[in-house]
Design a protein around this motif. Sequence first.
Motif, PDB file in Angstrom:
ATOM      1  N   GLN A  84      45.037   4.266 -10.091  1.00  0.00           N
ATOM      2  CA  GLN A  84      44.594   4.378 -10.363  1.00  0.00           C
ATOM      3  C   GLN A  84      45.586   5.418 -12.660  1.00  0.00           C
ATOM      4  O   GLN A  84      45.218   5.580 -13.082  1.00  0.00           O
ATOM      5  CB  GLN A  84      45.076   5.935  -9.719  1.00  0.00           C
ATOM      6  N   MET A  85      46.626   5.510 -11.911  1.00  0.00           N
ATOM      7  CA  MET A  85      47.281   5.765 -13.205  1.00  0.00           C
ATOM      8  C   MET A  85      47.939   4.684 -14.160  1.00  0.00           C
ATOM      9  O   MET A  85      47.603   4.427 -15.690  1.00  0.00           O
ATOM     10  CB  MET A  85      48.835   5.855 -13.343  1.00  0.00           C
ATOM     11  N   ALA A  86      47.643   3.020 -13.489  1.00  0.00           N
ATOM     12  CA  ALA A  86      47.852   1.750 -14.983  1.00  0.00           C
ATOM     13  C   ALA A  86      46.559   1.876 -15.488  1.00  0.00           C
ATOM     14  O   ALA A  86      45.442   2.334 -15.212  1.00  0.00           O
ATOM     15  CB  ALA A  86      47.711   1.109 -13.362  1.00  0.00           C
ATOM     16  N   THR A  87      47.421   1.317 -17.327  1.00  0.00           N
ATOM     17  CA  THR A  87      46.632   0.666 -17.689  1.00  0.00           C
ATOM     18  C   THR A  87      46.474  -0.923 -18.490  1.00  0.00           C
ATOM     19  O   THR A  87      45.445  -1.472 -19.156  1.00  0.00           O
ATOM     20  CB  THR A  87      46.998   1.939 -19.170  1.00  0.00           C
ATOM     21  N   GLY A  88      47.850  -1.184 -17.743  1.00  0.00           N
ATOM     22  CA  GLY A  88      47.705  -2.761 -17.646  1.00  0.00           C
ATOM     23  C   GLY A  88      46.304  -3.286 -17.704  1.00  0.00           C
ATOM     24  O   GLY A  88      44.968  -2.956 -16.182  1.00  0.00           O
ATOM     25  N   GLU A  89      45.998  -4.893 -17.930  1.00  0.00           N
ATOM     26  CA  GLU A  89      44.941  -5.878 -17.366  1.00  0.00           C
ATOM     27  C   GLU A  89      45.250  -6.539 -16.791  1.00  0.00           C
ATOM     28  O   GLU A  89      44.291  -6.643 -16.030  1.00  0.00           O
ATOM     29  CB  GLU A  89      44.733  -6.350 -18.861  1.00  0.00           C
ATOM     30  N   VAL A  90      47.064  -6.482 -15.643  1.00  0.00           N
ATOM     31  CA  VAL A  90      46.893  -6.889 -14.945  1.00  0.00           C
ATOM     32  C   VAL A  90      47.727  -5.535 -13.849  1.00  0.00           C
ATOM     33  O   VAL A  90      48.969  -5.317 -15.126  1.00  0.00           O
ATOM     34  CB  VAL A  90      47.751  -8.007 -15.062  1.00  0.00           C
ATOM     35  N   ILE A  91      47.451  -5.601 -12.881  1.00  0.00           N
ATOM     36  CA  ILE A  91      48.452  -4.728 -11.774  1.00  0.00           C
ATOM     37  C   ILE A  91      48.726  -5.675 -10.895  1.00  0.00           C
ATOM     38  O   ILE A  91      48.301  -6.461 -10.091  1.00  0.00           O
ATOM     39  CB  ILE A  91      47.384  -3.847 -11.355  1.00  0.00           C
ATOM     40  N   GLY A  92      50.158  -5.455 -10.319  1.00  0.00           N
ATOM     41  CA  GLY A  92      51.000  -5.554  -9.632  1.00  0.00           C
ATOM     42  C   GLY A  92      52.062  -4.758  -9.316  1.00  0.00           C
ATOM     43  O   GLY A  92      52.350  -3.441  -9.120  1.00  0.00           O
ATOM     44  N   LEU A  93      52.575  -5.322  -7.467  1.00  0.00           N
ATOM     45  CA  LEU A  93      52.887  -4.375  -6.995  1.00  0.00           C
ATOM     46  C   LEU A  93      54.722  -4.534  -6.321  1.00  0.00           C
ATOM     47  O   LEU A  93      53.871  -5.765  -5.483  1.00  0.00           O
ATOM     48  CB  LEU A  93      51.939  -3.820  -5.408  1.00  0.00           C
ATOM     49  N   LEU A  94      55.320  -3.741  -6.556  1.00  0.00           N
ATOM     50  CA  LEU A  94      57.014  -4.207  -5.928  1.00  0.00           C
ATOM     51  C   LEU A  94      57.110  -3.346  -5.292  1.00  0.00           C
ATOM     52  O   LEU A  94      57.864  -1.867  -5.823  1.00  0.00           O
ATOM     53  CB  LEU A  94      57.695  -4.343  -7.034  1.00  0.00           C
ATOM     54  N   ASN A  95      57.530  -3.088  -3.713  1.00  0.00           N
ATOM     55  CA  ASN A  95      57.548  -1.854  -2.759  1.00  0.00           C
ATOM     56  C   ASN A  95      59.404  -1.519  -3.155  1.00  0.00           C
ATOM     57  O   ASN A  95      59.960  -2.835  -3.846  1.00  0.00           O
ATOM     58  CB  ASN A  95      57.684  -1.703  -1.454  1.00  0.00           C
ATOM     59  N   ALA A  96      60.437  -0.821  -2.592  1.00  0.00           N
ATOM     60  CA  ALA A  96      61.506   0.417  -3.303  1.00  0.00           C
ATOM     61  C   ALA A  96      62.503  -0.932  -2.959  1.00  0.00           C
ATOM     62  O   ALA A  96      63.713  -0.767  -3.216  1.00  0.00           O
ATOM     63  CB  ALA A  96      61.381   1.270  -3.282  1.00  0.00           C
ATOM     64  N   ASP A  97      62.386  -1.712  -1.223  1.00  0.00           N
ATOM     65  CA  ASP A  97      62.871  -2.121  -1.201  1.00  0.00           C
ATOM     66  C   ASP A  97      63.402  -3.709  -1.405  1.00  0.00           C
ATOM     67  O   ASP A  97      64.418  -4.213  -1.025  1.00  0.00           O
ATOM     68  CB  ASP A  97      63.198  -2.778   0.786  1.00  0.00           C
ATOM     69  N   ASP A  98      62.466  -3.832  -2.708  1.00  0.00           N
ATOM     70  CA  ASP A  98      62.141  -5.534  -2.520  1.00  0.00           C
ATOM     71  C   ASP A  98      62.916  -5.528  -4.336  1.00  0.00           C
ATOM     72  O   ASP A  98      62.723  -4.669  -5.214  1.00  0.00           O
ATOM     73  CB  ASP A  98      61.007  -5.767  -2.575  1.00  0.00           C
ATOM     74  N   PHE A  99      62.632  -6.858  -4.714  1.00  0.00           N
ATOM     75  CA  PHE A  99      63.061  -7.043  -6.008  1.00  0.00           C
ATOM     76  C   PHE A  99      62.645  -8.867  -6.610  1.00  0.00           C
ATOM     77  O   PHE A  99      62.233  -9.743  -5.665  1.00  0.00           O
ATOM     78  CB  PHE A  99      64.576  -7.424  -6.189  1.00  0.00           C
ATOM     79  N   TYR A 100      62.243  -8.663  -7.378  1.00  0.00           N
ATOM     80  CA  TYR A 100      61.571 -10.143  -8.074  1.00  0.00           C
ATOM     81  C   TYR A 100      62.362 -11.378  -8.069  1.00  0.00           C
ATOM     82  O   TYR A 100      64.019 -11.220  -8.089  1.00  0.00           O
ATOM     83  CB  TYR A 100      60.915 -10.381  -9.690  1.00  0.00           C
ATOM     84  N   ARG A 101      62.025 -12.910  -7.549  1.00  0.00           N
ATOM     85  CA  ARG A 101      63.608 -13.915  -7.007  1.00  0.00           C
ATOM     86  C   ARG A 101      63.955 -13.948  -8.614  1.00  0.00           C
ATOM     87  O   ARG A 101      65.313 -14.232  -8.915  1.00  0.00           O
ATOM     88  CB  ARG A 101      62.353 -15.346  -7.042  1.00  0.00           C
ATOM     89  N   HIS A 102      63.537 -13.759 -10.068  1.00  0.00           N
ATOM     90  CA  HIS A 102      64.414 -14.048 -10.718  1.00  0.00           C
ATOM     91  C   HIS A 102      62.838 -13.396 -12.183  1.00  0.00           C
ATOM     92  O   HIS A 102      62.095 -12.790 -11.867  1.00  0.00           O
ATOM     93  CB  HIS A 102      64.250 -16.268 -11.782  1.00  0.00           C
ATOM     94  N   ASN A 103      63.791 -13.397 -13.389  1.00  0.00           N
ATOM     95  CA  ASN A 103      63.795 -12.655 -14.618  1.00  0.00           C
ATOM     96  C   ASN A 103      62.549 -13.081 -15.421  1.00  0.00           C
ATOM     97  O   ASN A 103      62.433 -12.270 -16.183  1.00  0.00           O
ATOM     98  CB  ASN A 103      64.959 -12.005 -15.226  1.00  0.00           C
ATOM     99  N   ARG A 104      61.944 -14.409 -15.124  1.00  0.00           N
ATOM    100  CA  ARG A 104      60.802 -15.107 -15.278  1.00  0.00           C
ATOM    101  C   ARG A 104      59.659 -14.280 -14.315  1.00  0.00           C
ATOM    102  O   ARG A 104      58.675 -15.698 -15.064  1.00  0.00           O
ATOM    103  CB  ARG A 104      61.003 -16.440 -15.526  1.00  0.00           C
TER     104      ARG A 104
END
Length: 260
Positions: free
Chosen positions: A75-95
Motif C-alpha cells: 500500500q505504501m509502494a509507488t513503484g511500477e514493479v513490486i518485489g519482496l525480500l524478507n529480512a533473513d534473505d538477500f539477493y544473489r548478486h548486485n545486478r
Amino acid sequence: MRVSIITVVFNGAEHVRDCIESILNQTYSDIEYIIVDGKSTDGTVDIVRSYGTKIAQFVSEPDKGLYDAMNKGIQMATGEVIGLLNADDFYRHNRVIENMVATFERTDSDAVYGDMIYVDRSDTQKLTRYWRSGWYTENAFLWGWMPGHLSFFAKRWLYEQYGVFRLDMKSAADYELMLRFIHKNKAKLTYMDEVTIVMRAGGISNSSLKNRIRANKEDRVAWELNGLTPYFFTLWLKPLRKLSQYITKPPALNSKVTKG
C-alpha cells in the motif's frame, strides 16, 4: 521504471543488515526501498534507522503477521514493479534488479520470476536446497507448479486490480496470491533463468506430515476461494516437486555467495 522493494521484519537484528546491503548495493538506481517492522525490540529499528534516507519509507508498529506487514508495504509502494525480500534473505548478486527490469522492458510482461537457493543460517556458503522454477506453461499450477515467492516481481497494477495477500490463508497466502494472479487472471509471465534470491533455511516448514497435511488443506482452500478446481493429484504433486530441489545443484555453485 521505478521498482519498490519491500522488506518485512520482526526482531531480525542478526541478519537484517545483510538484506539491506544487498538491496542498497544493486546496480539499478531507481529503487524505492520500504521496510515494515513489527515493533522489534532487539535493535532492528536502530539498525534500519542508521541507514537514514537510503531507506525510502520505514514504519515500525504492531501488525497481524508477515502477510499483513507485506500488505502495508504494498500500500505504501509507488513503484511500477513490486518485489519482496524478507529480512533473513538477500539477493544473489548486485545486478538482480537491473536484470529484472531489463526483462520487463524486453518482454512487456506483467510479472517476472527467477530461481532461489536455500543456505545454512550460519554458513551462507553451505547450500541446502535449489528451487529452479523453470519456464511457465499454461495450466502449470494444475501440475503442482509454482514459482518461488520472493523471486516473483509483479507490476503494481496486479495488486491494485486483483488484491493483496489474504490474511486468512496463513502459510498459503503466497500460493493463493500467485494462483489468483497467474492461473486465474492469466498474468503474462517471464522467467529469468538465474538464481536471484538466497534464503536462509528456516521459517515455516512443511517437512513434517502434520504440517504437510495442514498445508495441503490450505492449498485446497486457495483453489476454492478462487472458484477453481484442481486435478485430484494437483495438491500432492506440489510437495512432490520439491524433492528434486534437495538433489539438483544450481549453476556456478562454486562461486561465492555475495551478501552485498
